[in-house]
Design a protein around this motif. Structure first.
Motif, PDB file in Angstrom:
ATOM      1  N   LEU A 144       2.946  12.204   4.633  1.00 13.72           N
ATOM      2  CA  LEU A 144       2.398  12.763   5.877  1.00 13.72           C
ATOM      3  C   LEU A 144       1.417  11.810   6.554  1.00 13.72           C
ATOM      4  O   LEU A 144       0.680  12.204   7.464  1.00 13.72           O
ATOM      5  CB  LEU A 144       1.745  14.123   5.613  1.00 13.72           C
ATOM      6  CG  LEU A 144       2.760  15.279   5.687  1.00 13.72           C
ATOM      7  CD1 LEU A 144       3.650  15.305   4.460  1.00 13.72           C
ATOM      8  CD2 LEU A 144       2.054  16.596   5.815  1.00 13.72           C
ATOM      9  N   GLY A 145       1.362  10.586   6.073  1.00 17.08           N
ATOM     10  CA  GLY A 145       0.596   9.550   6.764  1.00 17.08           C
ATOM     11  C   GLY A 145      -0.898   9.570   6.493  1.00 17.08           C
ATOM     12  O   GLY A 145      -1.660   8.918   7.209  1.00 17.08           O
TER      13      GLY A 145
ATOM     14  N   LEU B  39       4.950   6.732   2.656  1.00 18.68           N
ATOM     15  CA  LEU B  39       4.201   7.192   3.829  1.00 18.68           C
ATOM     16  C   LEU B  39       3.853   8.677   3.786  1.00 18.68           C
ATOM     17  O   LEU B  39       2.733   9.068   4.115  1.00 18.68           O
ATOM     18  CB  LEU B  39       5.033   6.870   5.085  1.00 18.68           C
ATOM     19  CG  LEU B  39       4.480   7.314   6.417  1.00 18.68           C
ATOM     20  CD1 LEU B  39       3.169   6.630   6.721  1.00 18.68           C
ATOM     21  CD2 LEU B  39       5.502   6.994   7.534  1.00 18.68           C
TER      22      LEU B  39
ATOM     23  N   PHE C 144      11.822   2.570  -1.469  1.00 20.42           N
ATOM     24  CA  PHE C 144      11.118   1.428  -2.066  1.00 20.42           C
ATOM     25  C   PHE C 144      11.897   0.794  -3.221  1.00 20.42           C
ATOM     26  O   PHE C 144      11.549  -0.278  -3.690  1.00 20.42           O
ATOM     27  CB  PHE C 144       9.675   1.780  -2.454  1.00 20.42           C
ATOM     28  CG  PHE C 144       9.486   2.854  -3.509  1.00 20.42           C
ATOM     29  CD1 PHE C 144      10.097   2.778  -4.748  1.00 20.42           C
ATOM     30  CD2 PHE C 144       8.629   3.932  -3.265  1.00 20.42           C
ATOM     31  CE1 PHE C 144       9.895   3.749  -5.723  1.00 20.42           C
ATOM     32  CE2 PHE C 144       8.418   4.918  -4.236  1.00 20.42           C
ATOM     33  CZ  PHE C 144       9.070   4.825  -5.464  1.00 20.42           C
TER      34      PHE C 144
HETATM   35  C1  LIG Z   1       2.637  11.836  -2.662  1.00 18.38           C
HETATM   36  S1  LIG Z   1       3.582  11.636  -1.212  1.00 18.38           S
HETATM   37  C2  LIG Z   1       2.661  10.438  -0.311  1.00 18.38           C
HETATM   38  C3  LIG Z   1       1.533  11.043   0.451  1.00 18.38           C
HETATM   39  C4  LIG Z   1       0.797  10.075   1.356  1.00 18.38           C
HETATM   40  N1  LIG Z   1       0.092   9.069   0.590  1.00 18.38           N
HETATM   41  C5  LIG Z   1      -0.179  10.801   2.273  1.00 18.38           C
HETATM   42  O1  LIG Z   1      -1.395  10.553   2.149  1.00 18.38           O
HETATM   43  O2  LIG Z   1       0.256  11.606   3.096  1.00 18.38           O
HETATM   44  C6  LIG Z   1       4.933  10.707  -1.790  1.00 18.38           C
HETATM   45  C7  LIG Z   1       5.953  10.328  -0.728  1.00 18.38           C
HETATM   46  O3  LIG Z   1       6.746   9.284  -1.304  1.00 18.38           O
HETATM   47  C8  LIG Z   1       8.074   9.436  -0.863  1.00 18.38           C
HETATM   48  N2  LIG Z   1       8.941   8.739  -1.815  1.00 18.38           N
HETATM   49  C9  LIG Z   1       9.215   9.089  -3.083  1.00 18.38           C
HETATM   50  N3  LIG Z   1      10.071   8.205  -3.626  1.00 18.38           N
HETATM   51  C10 LIG Z   1      10.319   7.266  -2.690  1.00 18.38           C
HETATM   52  C11 LIG Z   1      11.121   6.086  -2.655  1.00 18.38           C
HETATM   53  N4  LIG Z   1      11.870   5.731  -3.698  1.00 18.38           N
HETATM   54  N5  LIG Z   1      11.120   5.343  -1.530  1.00 18.38           N
HETATM   55  C12 LIG Z   1      10.374   5.700  -0.442  1.00 18.38           C
HETATM   56  N6  LIG Z   1       9.614   6.830  -0.415  1.00 18.38           N
HETATM   57  C13 LIG Z   1       9.587   7.595  -1.531  1.00 18.38           C
HETATM   58  C14 LIG Z   1       8.284  10.930  -0.810  1.00 18.38           C
HETATM   59  O4  LIG Z   1       9.354  11.248   0.053  1.00 18.38           O
HETATM   60  C15 LIG Z   1       6.931  11.438  -0.321  1.00 18.38           C
HETATM   61  O5  LIG Z   1       6.931  11.586   1.070  1.00 18.38           O
END
Ligand SMILES: C[S@@+](CC[C@H](N)C(=O)[O-])C[C@H]1O[C@@H](n2cnc3c(N)ncnc32)[C@H](O)[C@@H]1O
Length: 294
Positions: free
Chosen positions: A31-32, A29, A78
């Motif tokens: 910053l959503g 998610l 995940f």
């Molecule tokens: C690149 S950012 C996502 C940005 C999002 N798509 C947006 O548009 O705002 C990646 C996110 O994945 C989360 N993340 C990384 N590994 C994860 C995991 N194993 N399970 C859940 N979230 C995870 C991180 O905490 C981070 O907030």
């Protein structure tokens, strides 16, 4: 606080072309940014956003409160997909791997070589299994640190830096301590020729190791085809060759085992225009897979 979503148009186009998008799982998610675009582009859809970072969950819940009847945010990893309610019921599963701008820009999270803060880097500080980056530097021996910097950072001077860390005359507890040590260790001509910050690769490597990012991705890729909806669309955006390779090989394996079809023979990458607008997107690679009914 802002995170520019990477290849958002490409993600939306893929979802539009899929048979159904009534239920979408945003598996990272952040910053959503993706979730908001899903809610806007697919007005009939329900979106579940998960993240292992509680700050991301709280931020996005607030940001997307206008959609509360169609949006839910859950603090989950995940890598443990089976803990997510109704996990086999989504039409689309999206994972945008790596780190968010919020994590990078808050100095106290210790992710950034540009801000001074405690060297932490845990995406989920409540997870008792995770060591902070400072603890990793303290407890791992030189050989292990070299491997971490080489495997996860593709750092040419992995051994030199690992050896300097183990011989450092001062404790390495903050991001500035580590940046200082790397600057003191790498030969000046090498630093002058580097296209990016001299500490970038070591910081990336430590972040991936601290959060067991490849292990969690492997768990996800192992579980996903077993639990996902039989006609689901699966999308990954990755930023590191190691991650992209894991996704590519899993998709090939799934296709070989008649689980469905690879939709991207070659990964989709950001356009020149997107890279100009958002330089951080430059390493992004998007791969998509469509599961088929048994
Ligand atoms: C690149 S950012 C996502 C940005 C999002 N798509 C947006 O548009 O705002 C990646 C996110 O994945 C989360 N993340 C990384 N590994 C994860 C995991 N194993 N399970 C859940 N979230 C995870 C991180 O905490 C981070 O907030």
């Amino acid at each position: 606080m802002h995170h520019e979503p990477v290849m958002l148009n490409e993600v939306i186009t893929l979802i539009k072309s899929h048979s159904s998008h009534a239920k979408i799982l945003d598996g990272t998610l952040g910053l959503g940014g993706y979730s908001e675009a899903f809610l806007q582009n697919f007005p009939e859809s329900f979106v579940l956003g998960i993240d292992r970072d509680t700050q991301a969950i709280n931020f996005s819940r607030e940001r997307l409160q206008d959609y509360s009847s169609r949006f839910q945010a859950l603090h989950k990893n995940f890598g443990s997909l089976d803990e997510i309610p109704d996990i086999n019921n989504f039409d689309v599963y999206v994972f945008d791997l790596g780190v968010s701008n919020m994590q990078l820009s808050l100095p106290e999270r210790g992710f950034s070589f540009q801000n001074d803060g405690k060297l932490d880097m845990r995406m989920n500080p409540d997870d008792e299994n995770l060591l902070t980056a400072a603890e990793v530097l303290k407890t791992c021996d030189e050989k292990t640190l070299t491997k971490i910097f080489r495997d996860y950072g593709e750092e040419r001077f992995a051994n030199l830096i690992a050896s300097a860390i183990k011989r450092a005359k001062y404790p390495i507890e903050t991001t500035s301590d580590l940046v200082k040590l790397i600057r003191e260790t790498l030969p000046q001509p090498v630093q002058r020729k580097m296209g990016s910050h001299p500490a970038r690769r070591v910081f990336q490597a430590l972040r991936i190791y601290v959060n067991n990012e490849t292990g969690e991705l492997e768990n996800l890729l192992e579980t996903l085809p077993k639990v996902a909806h039989k006609e689901a669309l699966i999308i990954f955006v990755s930023y590191h060759s190691l991650e992209d390779r894991l996704v590519k090989l899993s998709f090939r394996e799934w296709q070989k085992n008649n689980k469905g079809k690879i939709l991207t023979r070659h990964p989709i990458t950001p356009s020149d225009e997107e890279i100009r607008r958002n330089y951080k997107s430059r390493s992004g690679k998007l791969r998509a897979f469509c599961l088929i009914m048994d």
